[in-house]
Scaffold this motif. Structure first.
Motif, PDB file in Angstrom:
ATOM      1  N   GLN A 247       0.827  -1.207   0.000  1.00 20.21           N
ATOM      2  CA  GLN A 247       0.000   0.000   0.000  1.00 20.21           C
ATOM      3  C   GLN A 247       0.863   1.260   0.000  1.00 20.21           C
ATOM      4  OE1 GLN A 247      -3.128   0.161  -0.473  1.00 20.21           O
ATOM      5  NE2 GLN A 247      -3.868  -1.901  -0.056  1.00 20.21           N
ATOM      6  N   SER A 248       1.945   1.250   0.763  1.00 26.33           N
ATOM      7  CA  SER A 248       2.827   2.410   0.797  1.00 26.33           C
ATOM      8  C   SER A 248       3.568   2.591  -0.520  1.00 26.33           C
ATOM      9  CB  SER A 248       3.827   2.261   1.950  1.00 26.33           C
ATOM     10  OG  SER A 248       4.703   3.356   2.014  1.00 26.33           O
ATOM     11  N   ASN A 249       4.041   1.502  -1.106  1.00 23.88           N
ATOM     12  CA  ASN A 249       4.769   1.605  -2.379  1.00 23.88           C
ATOM     13  C   ASN A 249       3.849   2.057  -3.519  1.00 23.88           C
ATOM     14  OD1 ASN A 249       7.059   0.755  -1.064  1.00 23.88           O
ATOM     15  ND2 ASN A 249       6.890  -1.374  -1.738  1.00 23.88           N
ATOM     16  N   LEU A 250       2.621   1.574  -3.528  1.00 22.45           N
ATOM     17  CA  LEU A 250       1.688   2.017  -4.558  1.00 22.45           C
ATOM     18  C   LEU A 250       1.396   3.505  -4.438  1.00 22.45           C
ATOM     19  CD1 LEU A 250      -0.871  -0.941  -4.536  1.00 22.45           C
ATOM     20  CD2 LEU A 250       0.698  -0.367  -6.389  1.00 22.45           C
ATOM     21  N   LEU A 251       1.340   4.001  -3.217  1.00 28.10           N
ATOM     22  CA  LEU A 251       1.047   5.422  -3.004  1.00 28.10           C
ATOM     23  C   LEU A 251       2.242   6.303  -3.380  1.00 28.10           C
ATOM     24  CD1 LEU A 251      -1.095   7.417  -1.917  1.00 28.10           C
ATOM     25  CD2 LEU A 251      -0.014   7.193   0.315  1.00 28.10           C
ATOM     26  N   GLN A 252       3.452   5.844  -3.119  1.00 27.70           N
ATOM     27  CA  GLN A 252       4.648   6.645  -3.374  1.00 27.70           C
ATOM     28  C   GLN A 252       5.181   6.490  -4.791  1.00 27.70           C
ATOM     29  OE1 GLN A 252       7.433   5.478  -0.350  1.00 27.70           O
ATOM     30  NE2 GLN A 252       6.125   6.151   1.336  1.00 27.70           N
ATOM     31  N   GLN A 253       4.644   5.549  -5.552  1.00 31.83           N
ATOM     32  CA  GLN A 253       5.111   5.336  -6.908  1.00 31.83           C
ATOM     33  C   GLN A 253       4.754   6.525  -7.805  1.00 31.83           C
ATOM     34  OE1 GLN A 253       6.963   2.839  -8.066  1.00 31.83           O
ATOM     35  NE2 GLN A 253       6.979   3.681 -10.106  1.00 31.83           N
ATOM     36  N   LYS A 254       5.670   6.915  -8.688  1.00 30.95           N
ATOM     37  CA  LYS A 254       5.412   7.995  -9.643  1.00 30.95           C
ATOM     38  C   LYS A 254       4.733   7.406 -10.874  1.00 30.95           C
ATOM     39  CE  LYS A 254       9.262  10.899  -8.166  1.00 30.95           C
ATOM     40  NZ  LYS A 254      10.517  11.598  -8.588  1.00 30.95           N
ATOM     41  N   TRP A 255       3.432   7.548 -10.937  1.00 31.61           N
ATOM     42  CA  TRP A 255       2.655   6.971 -12.017  1.00 31.61           C
ATOM     43  C   TRP A 255       2.622   7.921 -13.216  1.00 31.61           C
ATOM     44  CZ3 TRP A 255       1.457   2.035 -11.306  1.00 31.61           C
ATOM     45  CH2 TRP A 255       1.354   1.558 -10.010  1.00 31.61           C
ATOM     46  N   PRO A 256       2.623   7.379 -14.437  1.00 27.06           N
ATOM     47  CA  PRO A 256       2.504   8.234 -15.626  1.00 27.06           C
ATOM     48  C   PRO A 256       1.162   8.953 -15.659  1.00 27.06           C
ATOM     49  CG  PRO A 256       3.284   6.026 -16.206  1.00 27.06           C
ATOM     50  CD  PRO A 256       2.850   5.962 -14.777  1.00 27.06           C
ATOM     51  N   LYS A 257       1.118  10.024 -16.417  1.00 29.84           N
ATOM     52  CA  LYS A 257      -0.117  10.799 -16.492  1.00 29.84           C
ATOM     53  C   LYS A 257      -1.258  10.001 -17.099  1.00 29.84           C
ATOM     54  CE  LYS A 257       1.930  15.417 -16.651  1.00 29.84           C
ATOM     55  NZ  LYS A 257       2.037  16.689 -17.404  1.00 29.84           N
ATOM     56  N   MET A 258      -0.946   9.097 -18.036  1.00 29.84           N
ATOM     57  CA  MET A 258      -2.024   8.322 -18.632  1.00 29.84           C
ATOM     58  C   MET A 258      -2.668   7.361 -17.631  1.00 29.84           C
ATOM     59  SD  MET A 258      -0.162   5.395 -20.939  1.00 29.84           S
ATOM     60  CE  MET A 258       0.136   6.582 -22.237  1.00 29.84           C
ATOM     61  N   VAL A 259      -1.948   7.083 -16.513  1.00 35.73           N
ATOM     62  CA  VAL A 259      -2.524   6.251 -15.450  1.00 35.73           C
ATOM     63  C   VAL A 259      -3.395   7.085 -14.532  1.00 35.73           C
ATOM     64  CG1 VAL A 259      -1.998   4.779 -13.472  1.00 35.73           C
ATOM     65  CG2 VAL A 259      -0.653   4.572 -15.567  1.00 35.73           C
ATOM     66  N   THR A 260      -2.867   8.223 -14.085  1.00 34.53           N
ATOM     67  CA  THR A 260      -3.622   9.048 -13.137  1.00 34.53           C
ATOM     68  C   THR A 260      -4.768   9.809 -13.797  1.00 34.53           C
ATOM     69  OG1 THR A 260      -1.985  10.814 -13.459  1.00 34.53           O
ATOM     70  CG2 THR A 260      -1.653   9.325 -11.592  1.00 34.53           C
ATOM     71  N   ARG A 261      -4.814   9.845 -15.153  1.00 41.79           N
ATOM     72  CA  ARG A 261      -5.966  10.478 -15.817  1.00 41.79           C
ATOM     73  C   ARG A 261      -7.215   9.621 -15.718  1.00 41.79           C
ATOM     74  NH1 ARG A 261      -2.465  11.820 -20.441  1.00 41.79           N
ATOM     75  NH2 ARG A 261      -1.746  13.977 -20.233  1.00 41.79           N
ATOM     76  N   MET A 262      -7.050   8.322 -15.517  1.00 41.56           N
ATOM     77  CA  MET A 262      -8.217   7.444 -15.408  1.00 41.56           C
ATOM     78  C   MET A 262      -8.980   7.723 -14.117  1.00 41.56           C
ATOM     79  SD  MET A 262      -6.891   3.810 -16.966  1.00 41.56           S
ATOM     80  CE  MET A 262      -5.364   3.731 -16.056  1.00 41.56           C
ATOM     81  N   THR A 263     -10.284   7.634 -14.199  1.00 37.84           N
ATOM     82  CA  THR A 263     -11.125   8.009 -13.063  1.00 37.84           C
ATOM     83  C   THR A 263     -10.855   7.149 -11.838  1.00 37.84           C
ATOM     84  OG1 THR A 263     -12.836   8.640 -14.658  1.00 37.84           O
ATOM     85  CG2 THR A 263     -13.505   8.416 -12.354  1.00 37.84           C
ATOM     86  N   VAL A 264     -10.673   5.847 -12.025  1.00 42.53           N
ATOM     87  CA  VAL A 264     -10.514   4.944 -10.879  1.00 42.53           C
ATOM     88  C   VAL A 264      -9.097   4.973 -10.331  1.00 42.53           C
ATOM     89  CG1 VAL A 264     -12.365   3.392 -11.559  1.00 42.53           C
ATOM     90  CG2 VAL A 264     -10.068   3.068 -12.503  1.00 42.53           C
ATOM     91  N   PHE A 265      -8.139   5.544 -11.067  1.00 42.23           N
ATOM     92  CA  PHE A 265      -6.751   5.598 -10.615  1.00 42.23           C
ATOM     93  C   PHE A 265      -6.287   7.029 -10.363  1.00 42.23           C
ATOM     94  CE2 PHE A 265      -5.677   1.511 -13.194  1.00 42.23           C
ATOM     95  CZ  PHE A 265      -6.417   0.772 -12.291  1.00 42.23           C
TER      96      PHE A 265
END
Length: 859
Positions: A247-265
């Motif tokens: 849970q901590s690693n998923l939160l601190q990971q630098k996700w690409p913009k195409m990932v964080t643009r999705m509504t559920v992510f």
């Protein structure tokens, strides 16, 4: 520059020659001086000319060398036509004979040869620096690769493999408990439809993070179904550590913009800017299954273990009841984890309530259909309710601020219970913590960086008693939840005392170290809470370096030990015979709502419970005090080296006589408190020591070293007995009280047996102590140093050197380990040297004469 300097020199010389008058016969001295000046100027011009010529030659040779390199490189490149023509003939011959083309091997080899030779010989300074930079970066990359792949990779994996769970451990004959973890990404179907490329990137990184954490915590991957993982661990602690790390690693990971643009992510932050969600939101479920609750068989094709049975079904359904980003723990897993929270970093645990699964998925073949109650809607594991808990990491504020909705696919049978999550501690000796909450508008703070008590003439106890108020209703609920959550974090058991005030709370721990960690963490946590009615916060320090010491409600803490073997220190009593009025009011004050009488928990009593309550009556708001027995059993390093202060020796009801120690987090050392008063004080503490600004008289003692022979006096006492008599006599004399109830002196430290450093409020008190000590030593055990054997005067008593002096020390502060007041300054060093200069049995006093000009400015 040299040419300009030479030309300037010639112009100046011409000007001087034009203005010079003919020399008379009597002016030979002037002519000689002018000639000397001319010769010196010519020497400097010659040196400048030589320097300019050398510089010109150096530049010319550099240009010639570079041109030579270019010509040689051009010649070598021109020679490239030779291997190129040879390669052309070879390629044409192979094409005609074999029917297949070939590469220009000779040309490539010759080109590499030229690059390796000419680049190094004729390279420029910039290219040389660039080559070194590339080589250094390559070396760093290789070192990191070796460290990650071999040292922290294969070697660490090899050590973990020896204790990691293996498929053979799941066999039927193993019969051991196994912790199952089921994970799943929330909203994965919607993410695939919204952005297939973004979902692919998210899942690939998700799988890497999952497997890295899995192998780091010695887990076994059983199976995957899409983005869902099914893993197993030897114990619940490893399973919980795995979930919290993911849970901590998923939160601190630098996700690409195409990932964080999705509504559920998408990325979500709280009001303070802390990131709560970013990237895939993974729900997790942890269940501890007994060895006889699941079956394991090997798949004939993949050779992976296939599991089934009631325990496996519970774990599978538990992994599907949570919300994305939530870690749900079953009751069986929590029972095994609650006494091993230290190995998981003391996470925060919330009780969600009692639930039973809704029968939505088909029951496994190994389940007995007779176990299903058709009217209850329960699963194959029975219709009994199961308590479920939520686990959160305490090291990430973003994870703590997450808010989740109700659980899925379950029916709630009972609400969450904030109390009684931990069982009573087990062991022969446990630790008890008593708390008293109050609301204050102002409290004493540190007047200077080395101060550890309130200023002279100010009583913090009278100020606190005047401003003492009950906790405001707006703050009561947050205060209660904070006390409960921190107690649960450090495996504390909240219980009720037989005699308990409304603003008090009692917590039991299995060790004194856990009790101290709880008290220290509670003080900081309360300070950092966002109180609805906090009042005016209290800061100390200079501008730009302020430190917060008080904000909102404060809690006084007292800690002592309790023996459970004798049965009189801590034992459970009949709830019906206990007085419930105070307890029920306490529950309403702390929790904000009255609860059912049956859910108040057990009532405990005993001499230790009464003793910790009496010790709590001495504590100031915001203070943590411990009994001497409790303090002697802790390691300060394991508590992050808190500030320690000796509060003195007191006679506490139900606990007896003993030292009372104070500990505080180093971040809160700005809190200062007054002494507890002299009513039951048997020995002064650090806050009862003489004030620096009033001047302090110091007495240093040094028993004379004795050799093997002893005095042949009538007493016949050994050196050890005489030394013990001297130590007891010193402590007896400094504990004598005057008419105002003040002690005669204060023992700062004893460095070696009998080597005391004592502090007194005046020089007269120090001289009186030394006189009384010398007279009493004459009547005590007698020993004779070998160096003074035969000296009648020295053999009359135990010979001790003493040095006395009076002055104003630079400052005083508590000793980091003992908590005793320690003084620093020239006067302290002076008294120590005076003691060393004294003869056995002699007392020397350092006095400052009025006519000493060198010491008029000193104190």
């Amino acid at each position: 520059s040299a040419m300009v300097a030479g030309k300037t020199g010639r112009v100046a010389a011409s000007a001087r020659g034009a203005q010079a008058e003919p020399l008379s016969p009597g002016s030979g001295g002037s002519a000689s001086a002018s000639g000397l000046q001319w010769r010196r100027g010519g020497t400097s011009r010659g040196r400048a000319l030589v320097h300019a010529c050398l510089k010109f030659v150096q530049v010319a040779l550099s240009i010639v060398w570079q041109l030579l390199g270019y010509f040689l490189e051009l010649f070598a490149v021109t020679l490239t036509f030779v291997p190129a023509l040879l390669d052309l003939f070879i390629c044409a011959g192979r094409a005609l004979s074999v029917g297949a083309a070939s590469d220009f091997e000779l040309t490539s080899a010759y080109s590499g040869f030229l690059e390796d030779r000419f680049r190094i010989v004729f390279e420029t300074a910039d290219s040389r620096r660039q080559r070194k930079k590339v080589k250094k970066a390559e070396a760093i990359y290789k070192a990191q690769l070796l460290d990650s792949a071999v040292n922290n990779g294969l070697l660490k994996a090899g050590s973990n493999a020896q204790v990691s769970l293996h498929a053979s451990d799941l066999a039927d004959d193993a019969g051991r408990e196994v912790a199952f973890v089921f994970t799943d990404i929330e909203g994965s179907t919607k993410a695939q439809l919204q952005s297939p490329a973004g979902y692919q990137q998210a899942v690939l990184k998700h799988d890497v993070l999952m497997r890295d954490a899995l192998y780091a915590h010695r887990g076994l991957e059983l199976d995957t179904e899409g983005d869902s993982f099914r893993v197993a661990f030897r114990d619940v602690a490893d399973a919980a550590a795995f979930c919290l790390e993911v849970q901590s690693n998923l939160l601190q990971q630098k996700w690409p913009k195409m990932v964080t643009r999705m509504t559920v992510f998408k990325r979500e932050v709280d009001e303070d800017g802390n990131v709560m969600f970013a990237g895939p939101r993974v729900r997790m479920g942890i269940h501890l299954a007994p060895g006889n609750s699941f079956d394991c068989r090997e798949n004939s094709i993949t050779h992976k273990p296939q599991l089934s049975g009631p325990g496996w079904d519970v774990a599978k359904r538990l992994g599907d009841v949570g919300v994305g980003g939530q870690v749900v723990v079953s009751e069986a897993a929590w029972r095994a984890l609650q006494h091993d929270l230290s190995s998981v970093g003391f996470p925060f645990v919330n009780h969600l309530g009692a639930f039973r699964f809704l029968l939505e998925a088909p029951v496994s073949a190994a389940a007995d259909p007779s176990d299903i109650d058709p009217d209850s809607g329960g699963d194959a594991c029975g219709a009994e309710a199961m308590d479920l808990f939520e686990l959160r990491s305490s090291s990430d504020s973003g994870l703590l601020q997450r808010k989740f909705g109700p659980l899925r696919k379950v029916e709630q049978l009972a609400k969450a219970q904030p109390f009684g999550l931990s069982r009573p501690p087990e062991g022969e000796e446990i630790a008890l913590v008593a708390l008293k909450a109050s609301q204050h508008e102002a409290l004493a703070t540190q007047p200077s960086i080395t101060s550890f008590r309130v200023e002279k003439g100010v009583s913090s106890r009278s100020m606190a008693d005047t401003l003492r108020k009950p906790v405001l209703e707006a703050n009561a609920e947050l205060l209660a939840s904070t006390v409960r959550s921190v107690a649960q974090q450090f495996t504390g058991f909240i219980f009720q005392a037989e005699q308990q005030n409304p603003e008090e709370c009692f917590v039991a721990f299995s060790s004194v170290a856990d009790a101290c960690r709880y008290a220290l963490a509670l003080q900081v946590t309360l300070l950092c809470q966002d109180w609805p009615l906090a009042g005016k916060p209290i800061w100390i320090g200079r501008s730009g370096k302020e430190e917060l010491v008080y904000s909102g409600p404060t809690v006084a803490c007292a800690i002592c030990t309790a023996s459970t073997t004798q049965g009189a220190g801590f034992y459970s009593v009949n709830e019906a015979s206990a007085s419930r009025a105070g307890s029920a009011k306490m529950m309403r004050d702390l929790s904000g709502s009255a609860r059912d009488e049956s859910s108040l928990g057990k009532v405990f009593a005993g001499s230790s419970v009464d003793g910790v309550g009496a010790l709590l009556d001495l504590a100031h708001p915001g203070q943590i005090i411990l009994s001497h027995r409790a303090f002697s059993g802790i390691n300060l390093g394991s508590l992050n080296q808190p500030q320690v202060i000796d509060c003195g020796c007191y006679d506490v009801p139900h606990l007896g006589q003993g030292q009372i120690m104070e500990i505080l987090p180093r971040e809160l050392k700005g809190r200062v408190f007054d002494s507890f008063g002299s009513e039951r004080c048997l020995a002064p503490g650090a806050r009862d020591s003489p004030f620096v600004q009033d001047g302090v008289a110091f007495v240093f003692t040094s028993p004379c070293s004795l050799e093997a022979s002893m005095s042949e006096s009538s007493s016949g006492s050994s050196h050890a007995e005489a030394l013990l008599f001297f130590q007891n006599l010193v402590r007896e004399l400094i504990l004598v009280k005057d008419r105002e109830g003040r002690f005669a002196g204060y023992e700062c430290q004893e460095v070696g047996a009998g080597h005391f450093m004592l502090a007194f409020r005046s020089l007269a008190a120090a001289l009186s102590f030394a006189t009384s000590l010398t007279e009493r030593l004459l009547s005590g055990p007698k020993t004779t140093p070998a160096s003074d054997r035969g000296d009648h005067a020295a053999s009359k008593g135990f010979p001790v050197k003493m040095g006395i002096g009076f002055g104003v020390p630079s400052y005083s502060m508590p000793h980091p380990n003992t908590g005793r007041a320690d003084y620093f300054g020239p006067v302290v060093n002076l008294c120590a040297r005076v003691c060393q200069r004294a003869n056995p049995g002699q007392t020397l006093v350092a006095l400052k004469t009025q006519n000493d000009a060198r010491r008029k400015k000193t104190k």
